[in-house]
Design a protein around this motif. Structure first.
Motif, short mmCIF file in Angstrom:
data_model
loop_
_atom_site.label_atom_id
_atom_site.label_comp_id
_atom_site.label_asym_id
_atom_site.label_seq_id
_atom_site.Cartn_x
_atom_site.Cartn_y
_atom_site.Cartn_z
N ASN A 1 -23.06 -11.77 -24.23
CA ASN A 1 -22.96 -10.31 -24.22
C ASN A 1 -23.68 -9.72 -23.00
N ILE A 2 -24.83 -10.32 -22.65
CA ILE A 2 -25.56 -9.86 -21.47
C ILE A 2 -24.74 -10.14 -20.21
N PHE A 3 -24.12 -11.31 -20.17
CA PHE A 3 -23.29 -11.71 -19.03
C PHE A 3 -22.13 -10.73 -18.85
N LEU A 4 -21.47 -10.37 -19.95
CA LEU A 4 -20.37 -9.41 -19.89
C LEU A 4 -20.88 -8.03 -19.47
N GLY A 5 -22.08 -7.65 -19.95
CA GLY A 5 -22.66 -6.37 -19.57
C GLY A 5 -22.91 -6.28 -18.07
N ILE B 1 -19.65 -5.69 -16.30
CA ILE B 1 -19.21 -4.29 -16.45
C ILE B 1 -19.99 -3.38 -15.50
N ILE B 2 -21.32 -3.59 -15.42
CA ILE B 2 -22.14 -2.77 -14.53
C ILE B 2 -21.74 -2.98 -13.06
N TYR B 3 -21.45 -4.25 -12.71
CA TYR B 3 -21.02 -4.55 -11.34
C TYR B 3 -19.70 -3.84 -11.04
N GLY B 4 -18.78 -3.89 -12.01
CA GLY B 4 -17.50 -3.20 -11.83
C GLY B 4 -17.67 -1.70 -11.69
N MET C 1 -20.64 -21.91 -16.23
CA MET C 1 -21.53 -20.82 -16.62
C MET C 1 -21.10 -20.26 -17.98
N TYR C 2 -19.79 -20.12 -18.16
CA TYR C 2 -19.28 -19.62 -19.45
C TYR C 2 -19.61 -20.60 -20.57
#
Length: 258
Positions: free
Chosen positions: A39-43, A46-49, A28-29
Motif C-alpha cells: 500500500n505504501i509502494f502504491l501510495g 500515486i504521489i509521483y504521478g 520489488m513487487y
C-alpha cells in the motif's frame, strides 16, 4: 510512423535496459506483495504521478510540495522499507535467486544437501499424532549463524529420535526453533523474527508467524507442527506451501533444498 521508426532504431542495449527494469520491478513487487508495504509502494507511485501531473499543468505550489516530498522522501523510504530492502540484498547476495542459479553460483562447486528429510518428516508425523509443537528451519544459501546466539548451539546429527526428543514437552530444549544444516542440528531454542503483518488463520499462533518471518527474511525453509491441532505446515518465501501427503512433502523439501 515516427514511433515505429524509433522502435526500429532502438539498440540491443535499450531492449536489455527495459527488460532489466521490468525484472527489477517484478522482484520489488514480489518482496512487498501481501504486506502493508504494498500500500505504501502504491501510495508513492500515486504521489509521483500527481507530482508530474501538477508539473505539466504548471501548478507551481502543489508541484513544489510534491517535488519536495519526492526529493527528501528517500530517507523515509529506507526506514519504511528496511525489511524489504534487507531481503532484496540477501536475494542479490545469495547463490540462489528464485530457482535459477546466479552468476556467483557458477563459480562455486555444487554440493548436494545431505539432510535426512525422511527422518525429519517422520518425526513430524509422530509429533503430529501426539500434538507436540515443533518448529524446524532448514538453512539453505543464506547463513543463519546470526540467529545462533538467541538459542543453544549444537552439533547433533539429524535422526528421527533426536528430533522427537528435542521437542518432547518435558525437554528443556523444546521451546523455540531448531536450525538444521546438512543433516546437522546447529542450534535449538532459537528465537526467530515473527511476522505481524500477514493475515493468517486464527488457529495458527506464534510458531507459524515465526516460520513465515524467517522464510520471508531469508531463503530458509520451515516446518511447523501445531500444538493445538497437530497439523503440519510447510513454509517457503513467507508463504504456506500446500501438500497432499508426507511423500509429496518430502519431495517438495528435497527439491527446494537442492
Amino acid at each position: 510512423m515516427d514511433i515505429f521508426k524509433d522502435i526500429l532504431n532502438l539498440r540491443f542495449i535499450d531492449y536489455l535496459d527495459v527488460v532489466l527494469v521490468a525484472l527489477l520491478l517484478y522482484y520489488m513487487y514480489k518482496l512487498v506483495k501481501g504486506t502493508v508495504a504494498i500500500n505504501i509502494f502504491l501510495g508513492i507511485i500515486i504521489i509521483y504521478g500527481a507530482w508530474k501531473l501538477t508539473e505539466f499543468l504548471n501548478m507551481e505550489l502543489l508541484s513544489g510540495i510534491f517535488g519536495g516530498f519526492m526529493k527528501v522522501g528517500i530517507i523515509a523510504l529506507i526506514v519504511v522499507f528496511q525489511p524489504e530492502i534487507r531481503k532484496f540484498l540477501l536475494m542479490v547476495g545469495s547463490t540462489n535467486f528464485g530457482k535459477r542459479a546466479t552468476f556467483l553460483q557458477r563459480f562455486k562447486p555444487e554440493t548436494a544437501n545431505t539432510t535426512d528429510i525422511n527422518a525429519v518428516v517422520s518425526a513430524c508425523n509422530k509429533m503430529s499424532m501426539s500434538k507436540t509443537g515443533a518448529l524446524i528451519v532448514f538453512e539453505r544459501n543464506n547463513n543463519l549463524d546470526f540467529l545462533l546466539s538467541s538459542g543453544d548451539e549444537m552439533n547433533i546429527k539429524v535422526t528421527q529420535p533426536i528430533i522427537e526428543s528435542i521437542f518432547f514437552k518435558n525437554s528443556p530444549l523444546h521451546d523455540g526453533a531448531i536450525i538444521v544444516s546438512d543433516n546437522i542440528v546447529k542450534a535449538t531454542r532459537v528465537i526467530l523474527p515473527v511476522n505481524n503483518e500477514k493475515n493468517i488463520p486464527k488457529r495458527f499462533g506464534l510458531r507459524h508467524r515465526a516460520a513465515i518471518g524467517i522464510t520471508e527474511k531469508t531463503d530458509a525453509l520451515a516446518l511447523a507442527v501445531s500444538e493445538e491441532t497437530g497439523h503440519i505446515s510447510y513454509f517457503k518465501d513467507g508463504e504456506f506451501i500446500a501438500f497432499e501427503d508426507s511423500n509429496q512433502l518430502i519431495n517438495l523439501i528435497k527439491e527446494d533444498l537442492v
